[in-house]
Design a protein around this motif. Structure first.
Motif, mmCIF file in Angstrom:
data_model
loop_
_atom_site.group_PDB
_atom_site.id
_atom_site.type_symbol
_atom_site.label_atom_id
_atom_site.label_comp_id
_atom_site.label_asym_id
_atom_site.label_seq_id
_atom_site.Cartn_x
_atom_site.Cartn_y
_atom_site.Cartn_z
ATOM 1 N N ASN B 32 -11.068 20.454 71.358
ATOM 2 C CA ASN B 32 -11.020 19.452 72.414
ATOM 3 C C ASN B 32 -10.425 18.177 71.844
ATOM 4 O OD1 ASN B 32 -13.154 17.677 71.330
ATOM 5 N ND2 ASN B 32 -14.610 19.243 72.019
ATOM 6 N N LEU B 33 -10.153 17.221 72.722
ATOM 7 C CA LEU B 33 -9.639 15.920 72.317
ATOM 8 C C LEU B 33 -10.482 14.859 73.014
ATOM 9 C CD1 LEU B 33 -6.004 14.743 71.936
ATOM 10 C CD2 LEU B 33 -7.559 13.424 73.371
ATOM 11 N N GLN B 34 -10.849 13.838 72.271
ATOM 12 C CA GLN B 34 -11.663 12.779 72.852
ATOM 13 C C GLN B 34 -11.000 11.425 72.635
ATOM 14 O OE1 GLN B 34 -16.056 13.061 72.265
ATOM 15 N NE2 GLN B 34 -15.619 14.939 71.125
ATOM 16 N N TRP B 35 -11.169 10.564 73.597
ATOM 17 C CA TRP B 35 -10.783 9.167 73.461
ATOM 18 C C TRP B 35 -12.063 8.326 73.376
ATOM 19 C CZ3 TRP B 35 -6.075 6.926 72.808
ATOM 20 C CH2 TRP B 35 -4.942 7.715 73.031
ATOM 21 N N GLN B 54 -7.926 22.242 79.415
ATOM 22 C CA GLN B 54 -7.695 21.287 80.493
ATOM 23 C C GLN B 54 -6.421 20.491 80.246
ATOM 24 O OE1 GLN B 54 -11.492 19.215 80.172
ATOM 25 N NE2 GLN B 54 -12.261 20.281 81.993
ATOM 26 N N ARG B 55 -5.915 19.893 81.331
ATOM 27 C CA ARG B 55 -4.696 19.084 81.235
ATOM 28 C C ARG B 55 -4.993 17.604 81.302
ATOM 29 N NH1 ARG B 55 0.875 20.572 80.733
ATOM 30 N NH2 ARG B 55 0.868 22.833 80.709
ATOM 31 N N GLU B 56 -6.064 17.223 82.034
ATOM 32 C CA GLU B 56 -6.365 15.807 82.139
ATOM 33 C C GLU B 56 -7.812 15.609 82.556
ATOM 34 O OE1 GLU B 56 -4.451 15.175 86.624
ATOM 35 O OE2 GLU B 56 -4.139 13.689 85.079
ATOM 36 N N GLN B 57 -8.277 14.378 82.332
ATOM 37 C CA GLN B 57 -9.599 13.964 82.764
ATOM 38 C C GLN B 57 -9.497 12.526 83.257
ATOM 39 O OE1 GLN B 57 -12.809 15.150 82.975
ATOM 40 N NE2 GLN B 57 -12.127 17.225 82.477
ATOM 41 N N SER B 65 -4.486 12.509 79.517
ATOM 42 C CA SER B 65 -3.783 13.778 79.666
ATOM 43 C C SER B 65 -3.682 14.461 78.309
ATOM 44 C CB SER B 65 -2.378 13.539 80.219
ATOM 45 O OG SER B 65 -1.591 12.881 79.250
ATOM 46 N N LEU B 66 -3.521 15.769 78.355
ATOM 47 C CA LEU B 66 -3.388 16.554 77.122
ATOM 48 C C LEU B 66 -2.277 17.570 77.288
ATOM 49 C CD1 LEU B 66 -4.369 17.561 74.331
ATOM 50 C CD2 LEU B 66 -5.994 19.038 75.552
ATOM 51 N N ASP B 67 -1.316 17.542 76.355
ATOM 52 C CA ASP B 67 -0.283 18.567 76.283
ATOM 53 C C ASP B 67 -0.425 19.220 74.915
ATOM 54 O OD1 ASP B 67 3.323 18.674 76.907
ATOM 55 O OD2 ASP B 67 1.964 20.136 76.029
ATOM 56 N N LYS B 68 -1.182 20.301 74.888
ATOM 57 C CA LYS B 68 -1.516 20.921 73.602
ATOM 58 C C LYS B 68 -0.282 21.466 72.894
ATOM 59 C CE LYS B 68 -4.156 24.529 73.062
ATOM 60 N NZ LYS B 68 -5.242 25.518 72.969
ATOM 61 N N GLY B 71 1.463 18.773 71.249
ATOM 62 C CA GLY B 71 0.598 17.989 70.369
ATOM 63 C C GLY B 71 0.491 16.538 70.775
ATOM 64 N N ARG B 72 0.342 16.291 72.069
ATOM 65 C CA ARG B 72 0.301 14.908 72.531
ATOM 66 C C ARG B 72 -0.786 14.676 73.576
ATOM 67 N NH1 ARG B 72 6.516 13.331 73.721
ATOM 68 N NH2 ARG B 72 6.413 15.298 74.838
ATOM 69 N N SER B 73 -1.300 13.458 73.560
ATOM 70 C CA SER B 73 -2.228 13.008 74.600
ATOM 71 C C SER B 73 -1.902 11.557 74.915
ATOM 72 C CB SER B 73 -3.683 13.121 74.132
ATOM 73 O OG SER B 73 -4.565 12.585 75.098
#
Lengths: 113, 112
Positions: B32-35, B54-57, B65-68, B71-73
């Motif tokens: 996962n990715l967290q801000w 997921q793509r966004e929250q 947003s997340l583009d796995k 490799g970018r958010s």
């Protein structure tokens, strides 16, 4: 829910002394992580513990550092024979379960004179 | 070895402006990715968590947003306010122990 509690907030030690940092996770959280933040650096993972078990200590220095999370009581990060380079902010975080948000404490600022 | 980079390192904007903070990571095998937000002398507050599937929250004025694959958010803040001034940290969790790898953060200043 009091959140993740860390104490002390500030700790001053002389070179060669021991530093003990305490962390009480949020109620219901059984996963504890310790991170270190050096000046001008990002946070670096140190260790991951569950009750009575060290799960991942790949970020811990091999010497002088140890961590525990006993069945009763807070998690303890122990630094023996501190050196000036150990001066940093040490953050504890807790997690309830897999793939959930991580909650951080306010940190302990360790200063080694 | 996973590396997380945040650009820009610092950003100053006038109140009311919409803004975007960028985060990139080198290994796309994330859990996962967290801000997070960090205020001076304080701990971190989790803002948004995006799972790898997921793509966004969204939460209020924040959208991540997340583009796995690339490799970018991005973290989008709408109608910025002086109270948004803080350092924003991006972190990715790897599988297994879910330990987080952090970027160095973007220091945001919103001027009244």
């Amino acid at each position: 829910n009091a959140g993740v509690m860390q104490n002390p907030r500030h700790l001053v030690r002389r070179r060669g002394q021991e530093a003990r940092l305490r962390c009480s996770p949020m109620k219901g959280h059984s996963h504890v992580y310790w991170y270190r933040q050096l000046p001008e650096e990002g946070l670096k993972f140190m260790v991951y513990l569950q009750k009575e078990n060290i799960i991942d200590e790949s970020g811990m220095p091999k010497e002088r550092f140890s961590a525990e999370f006993p069945k009763e009581g807070p998690s303890i990060l122990r630094i023996q024979q501190v050196v000036r380079g150990d001066s940093a902010a040490y953050f504890c975080a807790s997690l309830r379960g897999s793939n959930e948000k991580l909650f951080f404490g306010s940190g302990t600022q360790l200063s080694v004179l | 070895k996973q590396e997380v980079t945040q650009i820009p390192a610092a950003l100053s904007v006038p109140e009311g402006e919409n803004l975007v903070l960028n985060c990139s990571f080198t290994d796309s095998a994330i859990y996962n990715l967290q801000w997070f937000r960090q205020d001076p002398g304080k701990g971190l507050t989790s803002l948004l968590l995006i799972q790898s599937s997921q793509r966004e929250q969204t939460s209020g004025r924040l959208n991540a947003s997340l583009d796995k694959s690339s490799g970018r958010s991005t973290l989008y803040i709408a109608a910025s306010q002086p109270g948004d001034s803080a350092t924003y940290l991006c972190a990715v969790a790897q599988g297994g122990s879910e330990k987080l790898v952090f970027g160095k953060g973007t220091k945001l200043t919103v001027n009244p």
